[in-house]
Design an enzyme around this catalytic site. Structure first.
Site, PDB file in Angstrom:
ATOM      1  N   GLY A 139       1.487  -6.237  -0.861  1.00  0.00           N
ATOM      2  CA  GLY A 139       2.342  -6.208  -2.039  1.00  0.00           C
ATOM      3  C   GLY A 139       1.441  -6.506  -3.238  1.00  0.00           C
ATOM      4  O   GLY A 139       0.686  -7.488  -3.215  1.00  0.00           O
TER       5      GLY A 139
ATOM      6  N   ARG B 104      -8.792  -3.216  -1.118  1.00  0.00           N
ATOM      7  CA  ARG B 104      -7.725  -2.209  -1.223  1.00  0.00           C
ATOM      8  C   ARG B 104      -7.797  -1.622  -2.630  1.00  0.00           C
ATOM      9  O   ARG B 104      -7.687  -2.359  -3.613  1.00  0.00           O
ATOM     10  CB  ARG B 104      -6.342  -2.830  -0.964  1.00  0.00           C
ATOM     11  CG  ARG B 104      -6.148  -3.248   0.486  1.00  0.00           C
ATOM     12  CD  ARG B 104      -4.691  -3.501   0.804  1.00  0.00           C
ATOM     13  NE  ARG B 104      -3.974  -2.267   1.070  1.00  0.00           N
ATOM     14  CZ  ARG B 104      -2.644  -2.206   1.197  1.00  0.00           C
ATOM     15  NH1 ARG B 104      -1.914  -3.304   1.044  1.00  0.00           N
ATOM     16  NH2 ARG B 104      -2.045  -1.070   1.452  1.00  0.00           N
TER      17      ARG B 104
ATOM     18  N   ASP C  91       2.445  -0.057  -7.319  1.00  0.00           N
ATOM     19  CA  ASP C  91       1.085  -0.596  -7.204  1.00  0.00           C
ATOM     20  C   ASP C  91       0.237  -0.282  -8.415  1.00  0.00           C
ATOM     21  O   ASP C  91      -0.750  -0.974  -8.686  1.00  0.00           O
ATOM     22  CB  ASP C  91       0.417  -0.073  -5.934  1.00  0.00           C
ATOM     23  CG  ASP C  91       1.040  -0.737  -4.718  1.00  0.00           C
ATOM     24  OD1 ASP C  91       2.124  -0.295  -4.298  1.00  0.00           O
ATOM     25  OD2 ASP C  91       0.468  -1.732  -4.240  1.00  0.00           O
TER      26      ASP C  91
ATOM     27  N   GLN D 142       7.026  -1.864   6.645  1.00  0.00           N
ATOM     28  CA  GLN D 142       7.324  -2.972   5.731  1.00  0.00           C
ATOM     29  C   GLN D 142       8.828  -3.115   5.492  1.00  0.00           C
ATOM     30  O   GLN D 142       9.336  -4.218   5.299  1.00  0.00           O
ATOM     31  CB  GLN D 142       6.622  -2.758   4.380  1.00  0.00           C
ATOM     32  CG  GLN D 142       5.111  -2.944   4.412  1.00  0.00           C
ATOM     33  CD  GLN D 142       4.386  -1.640   4.659  1.00  0.00           C
ATOM     34  OE1 GLN D 142       4.908  -0.722   5.283  1.00  0.00           O
ATOM     35  NE2 GLN D 142       3.154  -1.551   4.189  1.00  0.00           N
TER      36      GLN D 142
ATOM     37  N   ASN E  20       3.170   4.124  -5.452  1.00  0.00           N
ATOM     38  CA  ASN E  20       3.862   3.115  -4.630  1.00  0.00           C
ATOM     39  C   ASN E  20       3.738   3.554  -3.173  1.00  0.00           C
ATOM     40  O   ASN E  20       3.171   4.616  -2.861  1.00  0.00           O
ATOM     41  CB  ASN E  20       5.322   2.965  -5.057  1.00  0.00           C
ATOM     42  CG  ASN E  20       5.974   1.759  -4.401  1.00  0.00           C
ATOM     43  OD1 ASN E  20       5.412   0.673  -4.398  1.00  0.00           O
ATOM     44  ND2 ASN E  20       7.146   1.936  -3.808  1.00  0.00           N
ATOM     45  N   LYS E  21       4.266   2.757  -2.293  1.00  0.00           N
ATOM     46  CA  LYS E  21       4.161   3.001  -0.846  1.00  0.00           C
ATOM     47  C   LYS E  21       4.457   4.456  -0.489  1.00  0.00           C
ATOM     48  O   LYS E  21       5.379   5.059  -1.029  1.00  0.00           O
ATOM     49  CB  LYS E  21       5.128   2.051  -0.138  1.00  0.00           C
ATOM     50  CG  LYS E  21       5.194   2.147   1.359  1.00  0.00           C
ATOM     51  CD  LYS E  21       3.851   2.108   2.055  1.00  0.00           C
ATOM     52  CE  LYS E  21       2.957   0.954   1.628  1.00  0.00           C
ATOM     53  NZ  LYS E  21       1.533   1.166   2.024  1.00  0.00           N
TER      54      LYS E  21
HETATM   55  O1  MRU Z   1       0.706  -1.451   1.568  1.00  0.00           O
HETATM   56  P1  MRU Z   1       1.566  -2.502   0.933  1.00  0.00           P
HETATM   57  O2  MRU Z   1       2.546  -3.126   1.860  1.00  0.00           O
HETATM   58  O3  MRU Z   1       0.732  -3.529   0.187  1.00  0.00           O
HETATM   59  O4  MRU Z   1       2.391  -1.705  -0.162  1.00  0.00           O
HETATM   60  C1  MRU Z   1       3.258  -2.421  -0.989  1.00  0.00           C
HETATM   61  C2  MRU Z   1       4.036  -1.569  -1.914  1.00  0.00           C
HETATM   62  O5  MRU Z   1       3.856  -0.373  -1.984  1.00  0.00           O
HETATM   63  C3  MRU Z   1       4.982  -2.292  -2.813  1.00  0.00           C
HETATM   64  O6  MRU Z   1       6.089  -1.501  -3.095  1.00  0.00           O
HETATM   65  C4  MRU Z   1       4.265  -2.641  -4.123  1.00  0.00           C
HETATM   66  O7  MRU Z   1       3.044  -3.271  -3.880  1.00  0.00           O
HETATM   67  C5  MRU Z   1       5.094  -3.497  -4.995  1.00  0.00           C
HETATM   68  S1  MRU Z   1       5.275  -5.138  -4.349  1.00  0.00           S
HETATM   69  C6  MRU Z   1       6.180  -6.043  -5.468  1.00  0.00           C
END
Ligand code: MRU
Length: 356
Positions: free
Chosen positions: A56, A98, A246, A205, A256-257
């Site tokens: 996140g 990342r 992100d 997630q 985003n994801k």
């Molecule tokens: O790969 P992740 O689990 O870190 O991805 C997270 C996301 O895509 C969230 O939607 C994003 O980081 C926002 S968290 C408030």
């Protein structure tokens, strides 16, 4: 160490620093186990971020802030320039864990500025200032998320059906979350939302984290597979899509994801608003459009091996496993920040918000 005492609603921080010890909630073990792991080296910070033990965008930033302090805490140098050069190496190393979430480099930049502004202090005092900065980043994130929640709640009505993708909740931030903050505030105020959580393949997630968080807080949540978003929209069960992000580019394109862009395209088809929730630390005006966002590619075994007793694909199959996708600005109804809500055209509204 298993810490069940803190398994209490929103009081479950993804990153803790207590009595001189940094700890990370190992999110890869959720929802089965609530385990905090101790972090003592920069390699452990890197591994925890890379493996998504902490994940996140805002939580990654907080982990990097504390993590860079941990890395520098044991530095032997007493010379400012040498200390700064050492920090630069730590920063480059942790930032590479990342690439997509801008909060990671944002937090590391902030730590660097704190060091720079402390050049008149002793090295021991600079180390203390770093810890203070990490604390401030964590506390600010909590305030910011709550304000995002207040702003987002102004767009929602009691009883609404809400679809969310991935996990943008309390464990993705210091507290409250971004996209889920309004759901928590609404729950406290009797809004009675009906939330649908996409499972969010391949790392689940939504299934493992979002449904866990929301149900602990008593929110009415229904888990669906990613490919069921269309049917719940068509059934008329969804009044709004809420997601985190992100990195938001200057024109409003948002990373985003993986899967978010498909959800947003579907939502537009069914006339459902798509709300992206972003602390200003996630808005990156230097990145002009989504095409300039670096998308993290992960190992293909996450698709066919990770959650299965046996491989669910023939040996040697080719894979493509991007961790994020970019939702074009045209599919985003509004971007909700702690400073207010940005509407299209985003090039203007985001620039205005960033000016404060
Ligand atoms: O790969 P992740 O689990 O870190 O991805 C997270 C996301 O895509 C969230 O939607 C994003 O980081 C926002 S968290 C408030």
């Amino acid at each position: 160490m298993t810490d069940r005492s803190s398994a209490n609603h929103l009081e479950i921080a993804p990153v803790k620093y207590e009595n001189g010890q940094m700890m990370i909630l190992d999110q890869t073990l959720l929802p089965c186990e609530t385990v905090y792991i101790e972090i003592n080296t920069k390699e452990q910070v890197f591994e925890a971020i890379y493996k998504l033990r902490v994940r996140g965008a805002p939580a990654i930033g907080v982990a990097a802030a504390y993590g860079s302090y941990i890395a520098m805490r044991d530095s032997k140098t007493i010379n400012f320039e040498a200390f700064m050069a050492e920090y630069q190496q730590v920063k480059t190393y942790l930032a590479s864990s990342r690439p997509t979430a801008v909060n990671l480099s944002w937090a590391l930049d902030r730590m660097q500025s704190r060091i720079k502004n402390s050049s008149n202090l002793t090295i021991d005092q600079i180390k203390s200032a770093m810890l203070k900065e990490a604390e401030e980043i964590r506390q600010e994130d909590e305030r910011v998320c709550r304000q995002i929640g207040e702003n987002a709640l102004s767009l929602l009505k009691p009883g609404m059906g809400i679809l969310t993708h991935c996990n943008a909740g309390t464990i993705a931030t210091s507290k409250y979350g971004t996209a889920l903050a309004a759901i928590y505030l609404g729950q406290e105020r009797g809004y009675d939302f009906k939330v649908f959580a996409d499972e969010t393949r391949p790392l689940l997630q939504g299934a493992r984290l979002t449904t866990w968080e929301l149900s602990r807080f008593g929110v009415n949540v229904t888990l669906i597979c990613d490919n069921m978003a269309s049917i719940v929209m068509k059934n008329g069960w969804i009044n709004a899509v809420v997601v985190g992000c992100d990195r938001v580019a200057a024109n409003g394109d948002t990373a985003n994801k993986i899967g978010t862009s498909g959800v947003a395209i579907l939502a537009k088809n069914y006339g459902i608003p798509v709300y992206v929730h972003a602390p200003v630390s996630t808005i990156d005006l230097v990145t002009k459009t989504g095409e300039d966002i670096h998308i993290e590619l992960r190992d293909g075994s996450e698709i066919y091996r990770m959650w299965y007793a046996k491989d669910m694909a023939p040996a040697g199959v080719k894979t493509y496993n991007p961790a994020f996708d970019v939702t074009d600005a045209e599919y985003i109804t509004a971007i909700i920040t702690e400073r207010g809500i940005a509407y299209p055209p985003y090039t203007e509204s985001l620039a205005k918000i960033m000016k404060g």
